[in-house]
Design a protein around this motif. Structure first.
Motif, PDB file in Angstrom:
ATOM      1  N   GLN A  73       8.316  -7.153  12.620  1.00  0.00           N
ATOM      2  CA  GLN A  73       7.536  -8.369  12.376  1.00  0.00           C
ATOM      3  C   GLN A  73       6.218  -8.084  11.641  1.00  0.00           C
ATOM      4  O   GLN A  73       5.809  -8.851  10.769  1.00  0.00           O
ATOM      5  N   PHE A  74       5.538  -7.002  12.006  1.00  0.00           N
ATOM      6  CA  PHE A  74       4.202  -6.757  11.441  1.00  0.00           C
ATOM      7  C   PHE A  74       4.146  -5.525  10.531  1.00  0.00           C
ATOM      8  O   PHE A  74       3.062  -5.072  10.160  1.00  0.00           O
ATOM      9  N   VAL A  75       5.315  -5.017  10.209  1.00  0.00           N
ATOM     10  CA  VAL A  75       5.369  -3.770   9.440  1.00  0.00           C
ATOM     11  C   VAL A  75       4.703  -3.928   8.064  1.00  0.00           C
ATOM     12  O   VAL A  75       3.899  -3.088   7.643  1.00  0.00           O
ATOM     13  N   GLU A  76       5.005  -5.023   7.381  1.00  0.00           N
ATOM     14  CA  GLU A  76       4.412  -5.222   6.059  1.00  0.00           C
ATOM     15  C   GLU A  76       2.905  -5.434   6.173  1.00  0.00           C
ATOM     16  O   GLU A  76       2.133  -4.935   5.355  1.00  0.00           O
ATOM     17  N   ALA A  77       2.505  -6.177   7.219  1.00  0.00           N
ATOM     18  CA  ALA A  77       1.069  -6.401   7.433  1.00  0.00           C
ATOM     19  C   ALA A  77       0.363  -5.061   7.625  1.00  0.00           C
ATOM     20  O   ALA A  77      -0.706  -4.812   7.046  1.00  0.00           O
ATOM     21  N   ASP A  78       0.951  -4.189   8.408  1.00  0.00           N
ATOM     22  CA  ASP A  78       0.361  -2.858   8.628  1.00  0.00           C
ATOM     23  C   ASP A  78       0.194  -2.125   7.297  1.00  0.00           C
ATOM     24  O   ASP A  78      -0.852  -1.507   7.042  1.00  0.00           O
ATOM     25  N   CYS A  79       1.216  -2.190   6.458  1.00  0.00           N
ATOM     26  CA  CYS A  79       1.151  -1.484   5.164  1.00  0.00           C
ATOM     27  C   CYS A  79       0.044  -2.065   4.289  1.00  0.00           C
ATOM     28  O   CYS A  79      -0.673  -1.327   3.596  1.00  0.00           O
ATOM     29  N   TRP A  80      -0.102  -3.383   4.309  1.00  0.00           N
ATOM     30  CA  TRP A  80      -1.158  -4.012   3.499  1.00  0.00           C
ATOM     31  C   TRP A  80      -2.546  -3.677   4.029  1.00  0.00           C
ATOM     32  O   TRP A  80      -3.499  -3.494   3.245  1.00  0.00           O
ATOM     33  N   LEU A  81      -2.668  -3.597   5.355  1.00  0.00           N
ATOM     34  CA  LEU A  81      -3.973  -3.214   5.916  1.00  0.00           C
ATOM     35  C   LEU A  81      -4.305  -1.776   5.518  1.00  0.00           C
ATOM     36  O   LEU A  81      -5.452  -1.462   5.171  1.00  0.00           O
TER      37      LEU A  81
ATOM     38  N   MET B 122      13.977   2.958   3.543  1.00  0.00           N
ATOM     39  CA  MET B 122      12.537   2.690   3.365  1.00  0.00           C
ATOM     40  C   MET B 122      12.338   1.652   2.269  1.00  0.00           C
ATOM     41  O   MET B 122      13.115   1.586   1.320  1.00  0.00           O
ATOM     42  N   MET B 123      11.278   0.848   2.412  1.00  0.00           N
ATOM     43  CA  MET B 123      10.995  -0.198   1.422  1.00  0.00           C
ATOM     44  C   MET B 123       9.605   0.005   0.828  1.00  0.00           C
ATOM     45  O   MET B 123       8.627   0.190   1.578  1.00  0.00           O
ATOM     46  N   ALA B 124       9.523  -0.039  -0.495  1.00  0.00           N
ATOM     47  CA  ALA B 124       8.207  -0.005  -1.147  1.00  0.00           C
ATOM     48  C   ALA B 124       7.510  -1.318  -0.852  1.00  0.00           C
ATOM     49  O   ALA B 124       8.060  -2.394  -1.089  1.00  0.00           O
ATOM     50  N   VAL B 125       6.300  -1.245  -0.286  1.00  0.00           N
ATOM     51  CA  VAL B 125       5.560  -2.476   0.049  1.00  0.00           C
ATOM     52  C   VAL B 125       4.348  -2.623  -0.885  1.00  0.00           C
ATOM     53  O   VAL B 125       4.147  -3.690  -1.458  1.00  0.00           O
TER      54      VAL B 125
END
Ligand SMILES: Cc1cc2nc3c(=O)[nH]c(=O)nc-3n(C[C@H](O)[C@H](O)[C@H](O)COP(=O)(O)O)c2cc1C
Length: 199
Positions: A121-129, A170-173
């Motif tokens: 749920q918050f994986v992309e948010a973590d990457c952006w932070l 793995m996904m490039a964010v």
């Protein structure tokens, strides 16, 4: 730390607020490469970002090979040209993609890609932070950065994951270019914060 970095604004002690307001999306760089130690410092700052349930879902790829950057840029432009012409992003990027001289990574010597290692749920948010920490840390060292969202689709193709040695799951964010700015970048003005409620 390299002499070029020392002679930049790296030694200026900026407050957190200074750095937030000074960071710009930089699209013109000097040719100097960035020291490995400086990149390590930026990655250390990135992983100090808040992370939901301590998952630390990120992984980093550092790409400094110009041939790879050139071919990745061409792949990104090609995918834009073949993208959904009704999408706002494609409409915005199409003129660039159709310009032969346009390079998706401009003339930056370094691209750092933040990958998510798994879904959540918050994986992309973590990457952006982590990305913002990295960009602010870079700014505090006199370095310029720019998120290159236009390269995400290309980075997430199986072909590019295979070429770069990235596991398929793995996904490039967040792809971020980094380098010594060639000059000043004027600020892009912002609207005042819209407060919908304050009770
Ligand atoms: C998700 C995201 C994707 C972006 N993708 C690109 C891009 O592909 N190419 C580019 O030149 N700038 C890109 N940018 C940079 C924005 O254009 C820039 O942040 C914006 O114009 C505001 O300027 P500032 O960062 O200097 O305040 C991206 C920014 C974000 C947050």
């Amino acid at each position: 730390m390299s002499d070029s970095l020392k002679s930049s604004k790296a030694e200026i002690n900026m407050s957190t607020m200074d750095v937030i307001y000074k960071r710009r999306a930089v699209r013109d760089y000097l040719p100097q490469a960035i020291d490995k130690m400086v990149i390590r410092t930026l990655l250390d700052a990135a992983v100090y970002a808040p992370t939901a349930i301590d998952e630390e879902p990120w992984s980093f790829a550092i790409i400094q090979n110009q041939n790879i950057l050139d071919r990745l840029s061409e792949s990104a432009k090609d995918l834009i040209r073949h993208g959904d012409k009704n999408s706002t992003e494609v409409k915005h990027l199409l003129p660039h993609a159709n310009t032969p001289d346009y390079h998706a990574f401009y003339n930056a010597s370094t691209l750092i890609v933040i990958y998510s290692k798994f879904q959540g749920q918050f994986v992309e948010a973590d990457c952006w932070l982590a990305a913002e920490n990295l960009m602010l840390a870079a700014c505090s060292k006199g370095l310029g950065t720019c998120v290159i969202g236009s390269s995400v689709l290309a980075l997430n193709t199986l072909e590019w994951k295979a070429e770069l040695g990235i596991p398929a799951e793995m996904m490039a964010v967040v792809p971020i270019i980094i380098g010594l700015p060639a000059g000043e970048t004027p600020p892009v003005p912002r609207k005042p914060p819209e407060i919908i409620v304050w009770k």
